[in-house]
Design a protein around this motif. Structure first.
Motif, short mmCIF file in Angstrom:
data_model
loop_
_atom_site.label_atom_id
_atom_site.label_comp_id
_atom_site.label_asym_id
_atom_site.label_seq_id
_atom_site.Cartn_x
_atom_site.Cartn_y
_atom_site.Cartn_z
N CYS A 32 0.83 -1.21 0.00
CA CYS A 32 0.00 0.00 0.00
C CYS A 32 0.87 1.26 0.00
O CYS A 32 0.53 2.25 -0.66
CB CYS A 32 -0.92 0.00 1.22
N ILE A 39 -2.81 4.61 -5.76
CA ILE A 39 -4.07 4.36 -5.07
C ILE A 39 -4.71 5.66 -4.63
O ILE A 39 -5.92 5.87 -4.82
CB ILE A 39 -3.83 3.44 -3.84
N PRO A 91 -5.75 -11.28 1.34
CA PRO A 91 -5.81 -9.87 0.92
C PRO A 91 -5.21 -9.63 -0.46
O PRO A 91 -5.64 -8.70 -1.16
CB PRO A 91 -5.01 -9.14 2.01
N TRP A 94 -7.96 -10.40 -2.87
CA TRP A 94 -8.98 -9.34 -2.78
C TRP A 94 -8.48 -8.06 -3.44
O TRP A 94 -9.22 -7.41 -4.18
CB TRP A 94 -9.30 -9.10 -1.31
N GLY A 95 -7.23 -7.69 -3.22
CA GLY A 95 -6.69 -6.49 -3.84
C GLY A 95 -6.61 -6.60 -5.35
O GLY A 95 -6.75 -5.60 -6.07
N GLY A 99 -10.99 -4.32 -4.18
CA GLY A 99 -10.33 -3.08 -3.80
C GLY A 99 -10.88 -1.87 -4.55
O GLY A 99 -10.12 -1.00 -4.97
N THR A 100 -12.20 -1.81 -4.67
CA THR A 100 -12.82 -0.74 -5.46
C THR A 100 -13.30 0.44 -4.63
O THR A 100 -13.84 1.40 -5.18
CB THR A 100 -14.01 -1.32 -6.27
N GLN A 104 -12.65 -0.84 1.37
CA GLN A 104 -12.04 -2.12 1.01
C GLN A 104 -10.52 -2.05 1.11
O GLN A 104 -9.87 -2.99 1.58
CB GLN A 104 -12.45 -2.53 -0.41
N ILE A 105 -9.95 -0.93 0.67
CA ILE A 105 -8.50 -0.77 0.74
C ILE A 105 -8.03 -0.82 2.19
O ILE A 105 -7.00 -1.42 2.51
CB ILE A 105 -8.07 0.55 0.08
N HIS A 106 -8.79 -0.21 3.08
CA HIS A 106 -8.43 -0.23 4.50
C HIS A 106 -8.48 -1.66 5.05
O HIS A 106 -7.59 -2.07 5.81
CB HIS A 106 -9.37 0.67 5.29
N ILE A 108 -8.25 -4.50 3.28
CA ILE A 108 -7.16 -5.23 2.63
C ILE A 108 -5.84 -4.89 3.29
O ILE A 108 -5.02 -5.78 3.59
CB ILE A 108 -7.11 -4.90 1.12
N HIS A 166 -3.98 -2.72 -9.26
CA HIS A 166 -4.66 -3.95 -8.84
C HIS A 166 -3.84 -5.19 -9.23
O HIS A 166 -3.75 -6.16 -8.46
CB HIS A 166 -6.05 -4.04 -9.47
#
Length: 410
Positions: A32, A39, A91, A94-95, A99-100, A104-106, A108, A166
């Protein structure tokens, strides 16, 4: 002769596997931060929101390190490591496919903490195979796996630029699966591993004041390393990027600068452990904390040349890396029978320090003052105070458990 003695003293395949596990996990843990410029552009975040996004994976690692340390003590480092890598795939998947949203980013990012928790397992694996006189070097070699940060900051932005951020998460699953296979084949649990204990026995280490002191000191060294490693892309781009100055650094060029600083911190960690074995971890840490404080104040001058800034940040990160190795040269001598859980606790404190640095110091102070200067003045002051506290505490240690007759150079 010394190198030959080191090789004979432990189990090289397990030490290599500990390094690889930590390396690939650390690469994934800081994704991240490495991808932050891409991102944050998609979600249009403020300075504080940017800092929060890169801090959450560090918090996840901090939370998961204690249970992973206990798991390593109870079921062995081999099974615990394989479990940790299996959980890390979640994760990443999922990412890659999701991750949309920022929420979700948090989530992940928090789950990437499974990768950050590898610290508690890989360092326990390395420590148990080697005698006291080689603890600094063994722990330093395994801990040099934080060089995975350099892989993330170097390749992450380039892949994100070409294929989207992604897909970086998806591609990261490939090296993780390869390391899982190597780990399953090569790792052997040390024969001197302690027998499993009731949970309350593991948590009894919280009663020792030294547990809290080690946690505080590691929160500075490792917390500073991982916190700045995750925030560095935002920092360099904010100060020297083409968004701030015409003809400034591009996002990919910023990735190169961050990679250099991270390499400095990663590859100096074994050196820190090696020097600590010779001159004493306590003596070395006083020097390192002092230099780190000076570097933080130097960074606060915000030199106009990014090359000068690169020098300041690289020296600071090198000292932080050496400090990580030095702390873990000392810890196994104090908590030899609880090394798994103490590694998890101290590692969690280090992760917490890395979470607090961008989340509550660098990010908010940048947003409130409009400049990165205040944040680094605060950091320099905190490290300076820690230097004085460390000196006072270690004087007490030398009178109690850090005895010269132990054969270890403190």
């Amino acid at each position: 002769m010394e190198a030959k003695g080191f090789r004979k003293a432990g189990h090289s395949p397990s030490l290599l596997s500990a390094f690889l596990y930590f390396d690939v996990s650390f690469m994934i843990w800081v994704l991240c931060g490495a991808l932050s410029l891409y991102i944050t552009k998609d979600f249009g975040l403020s300075d504080t929101q940017k800092a929060t996004m890169v801090a959450i994976p560090i918090l996840g690692g901090s939370v998961f390190r204690i249970p992973m340390g206990i798991l390593a003590d109870r079921i062995g480092c081999k099974k615990a490591g394989l479990a940790g890598m299996g959980l890390t795939l979640i994760p990443l998947l999922w990412g890659w496919l999701g991750g949309t949203s920022l929420q979700q980013i948090h989530i992940i990012g928090f789950m990437l903490g499974f990768a950050g928790a590898s610290f508690a397992v890989s360092l326990s694996l390395a420590s148990r195979w080697y005698p006291p006189q080689y603890q600094g070097l063994a722990m330093g070699i395994a801990g040099a796996g934080n060089s995975g940060t350099a892989l993330a900051t170097f390749f992450g932005p380039q892949i994100a630029q070409a294929y989207g951020w992604h897909n970086v998460f998806g591609l990261a699953m490939i090296p993780l699966i390869l390391v899982m296979i190597v780990y399953a084949i090569l790792v052997k649990d040390a024969p001197n591993a302690p027998a499993p204990k009731p949970l309350k026995n593991y948590l009894s280490v919280f009663k020792h004041a030294d547990t809290w002191w080690f946690s505080m000191f590691y929160a500075i060294t490792f917390g500073g390393f991982v916190g700045f490693a995750n925030y560095a892309s935002i920092f360099f781009y904010d100060v020297y990027g083409d968004n701030a100055h015409p003809g400034g650094l591009t996002k990919i060029q910023v990735g190169y600068l961050v990679t250099i600083t991270v390499i400095a911190g990663s590859f100096f960690r074994p050196l820190g452990g090696w020097i600590a074995d010779r001159i004493g971890g306590m003596r070395l840490l006083v020097i390192l904390y002092s230099v780190i404080s000076v570097c933080a104040f130097a960074i606060a001058t915000m030199p106009s040349s990014f090359l000068v800034m690169l020098l300041y940040t690289s020296v600071m990160m090198a000292c932080l890396g050496m400090g990580n190795g030095s702390v873990f040269q000392i810890i196994p001598q104090r908590f030899s029978s609880e090394i798994g859980v103490i590694t998890g606790i101290v590692g969690a404190a280090g992760g917490l320090g890395g979470y607090l640095l961008p989340k509550y110091i660098l990010g908010p102070l940048k947003q409130s003052t409009g400049s990165q200067v205040t944040g680094f003045l605060v950091v320099g002051s905190i490290v300076l105070l820690t230097t004085l506290i460390f000196y006072a505490v270690t004087r007490s240690w030398r009178k109690t458990w850090a005895k010269a007759e132990s054969g270890v150079n403190f």
